[in-house]
Design an enzyme around this catalytic site. Structure first.
Site, PDB file in Angstrom:
ATOM      1  N   VAL A   1      29.915  41.204  36.546  1.00 49.47           N
ATOM      2  CA  VAL A   1      30.180  41.748  37.759  1.00 49.47           C
ATOM      3  C   VAL A   1      30.451  41.586  39.169  1.00 49.47           C
ATOM      4  O   VAL A   1      30.799  41.126  39.736  1.00 49.47           O
ATOM      5  CB  VAL A   1      29.715  43.209  38.076  1.00 49.47           C
ATOM      6  N   ASP A   2      29.646  40.770  39.789  1.00 47.18           N
ATOM      7  CA  ASP A   2      28.846  40.158  40.961  1.00 47.18           C
ATOM      8  C   ASP A   2      30.218  39.016  40.993  1.00 47.18           C
ATOM      9  O   ASP A   2      30.790  38.780  42.105  1.00 47.18           O
ATOM     10  CB  ASP A   2      27.834  39.075  41.021  1.00 47.18           C
ATOM     11  N   LEU A   3      30.208  37.400  40.007  1.00 45.36           N
ATOM     12  CA  LEU A   3      30.741  36.837  40.422  1.00 45.36           C
ATOM     13  C   LEU A   3      32.379  37.534  40.261  1.00 45.36           C
ATOM     14  O   LEU A   3      33.404  36.725  41.093  1.00 45.36           O
ATOM     15  CB  LEU A   3      31.314  35.324  38.859  1.00 45.36           C
TER      16      LEU A   3
END
Length: 206
Positions: free
Chosen positions: A171-173
Site C-alpha cells: 500500500v505504501d509503495l
C-alpha cells in the site's frame, strides 16, 4: 545523458516508507531531492536492525532502499528557527511532498495557500492515510492498517484460514507511485501554463 527532471528541486518532508518511495523515484529521474528529517533522523534509519547491526552499518537497509539520490538535513520544525528554515527551502522548491496528518503543515506555516501565494509555480503534494476529507482524515495509519481496513488482506492467504498481510509494504509503495503520477502530470501542466497546483494521494485511495 540528461535526466528528465534535472533542475527540479524537491523538498521531501515525508518519512518512513510512504512518501520517501515517491521522492526516490523523482530522484532517480534526476530531481534534486532535499530530505528534511526530525532531530535524530527519520525513524526508518533504525528499522529492522539490532543495535549491533546499526553500529556496523550506520543506517538500516530499509532506509537505504528508499532514500538513494537524496540530500538530508535535520531540522526541528517545532522550533521557530526550524520552521523558518523549512519555509525558506520550501519557497525555493518546485515540488513539496509531505505525509503528515492533515493540519500539521498548516501549523508549521507550510500550508499550500501561503506558499503558493509567494510561489505560484509550486507543486504541493499531500500524502496521508485516509485523505484530507471524511471522519478519518486526522487518523494516522501504516501500511498494515490499510491492508486490513481496505479489505486487501481478506483476499490473500489460503481459503479457510485467517487473512494474511501482503509480503511487502504494497500500500505504501503503490500509493507512492500514484503520487508520482500526479506530480509528473502537475509538472507537465506547469510546463504548459506556468502554474503549479496541489495534488493528493492517500493510502486508502491507493
Amino acid at each position: 545523458m540528461t535526466k528528465i527532471l534535472e533542475g527540479i528541486k524537491v523538498l521531501d518532508l515525508s518519512r518512513v516508507f510512504a512518501g520517501p518511495a515517491a521522492t526516490q523515484v523523482l530522484g532517480d529521474l534526476g530531481a534534486d531531492v532535499i530530505k528534511v528529517e526530525p532531530p535524530g533522523g527519520d525513524e526508518a534509519r533504525y528499522y529492522g536492525v539490532t543495535k549491533e547491526e546499526l553500529a556496523e552499518l550506520g543506517v538500516s537497509p530499509s532506509f537505504i532502499a528508499l532514500n538513494r539520490n537524496k540530500r538530508s538535513i535535520e531540522v526541528d520544525m517545532r522550533q521557530p528557527e526550524g520552521k523558518a528554515l523549512a519555509r525558506r527551502i520550501a519557497l525555493k522548491a518546485d515540488v513539496i511532498i509531505n505525509n503528515f496528518r492533515p493540519g500539521v503543515m498548516d501549523r508549521l506555516g507550510l500550508d499550500y495557500e501561503s506558499l503558493a501565494a509567494e510561489n505560484p509555480a509550486l507543486i504541493y503534494a499531500d500524502f496521508s492515510a485516509y485523505g484530507r476529507e471524511g471522519e478519518l482524515r486526522g487518523t494516522g495509519a501504516n501500511d498494515l492498517a490499510l491492508q486490513a481496513y481496505s479489505g486487501l488482506i481478506s483476499i490473500t492467504g489460503e481459503e479457510g484460514r485467517k487473512p494474511v498481510r501482503c509480503g511487502t509494504a504494497i500500500v505504501d509503495l503503490h500509493g507512492s507511485l500514484a503520487l508520482v503520477s500526479g506530480i509528473l502530470a502537475a509538472l507537465f501542466h506547469r510546463e504548459r501554463t506556468g502554474r503549479g497546483q496541489r495534488v493528493e494521494s492517500s493510502l486508502l485511495h491507493s
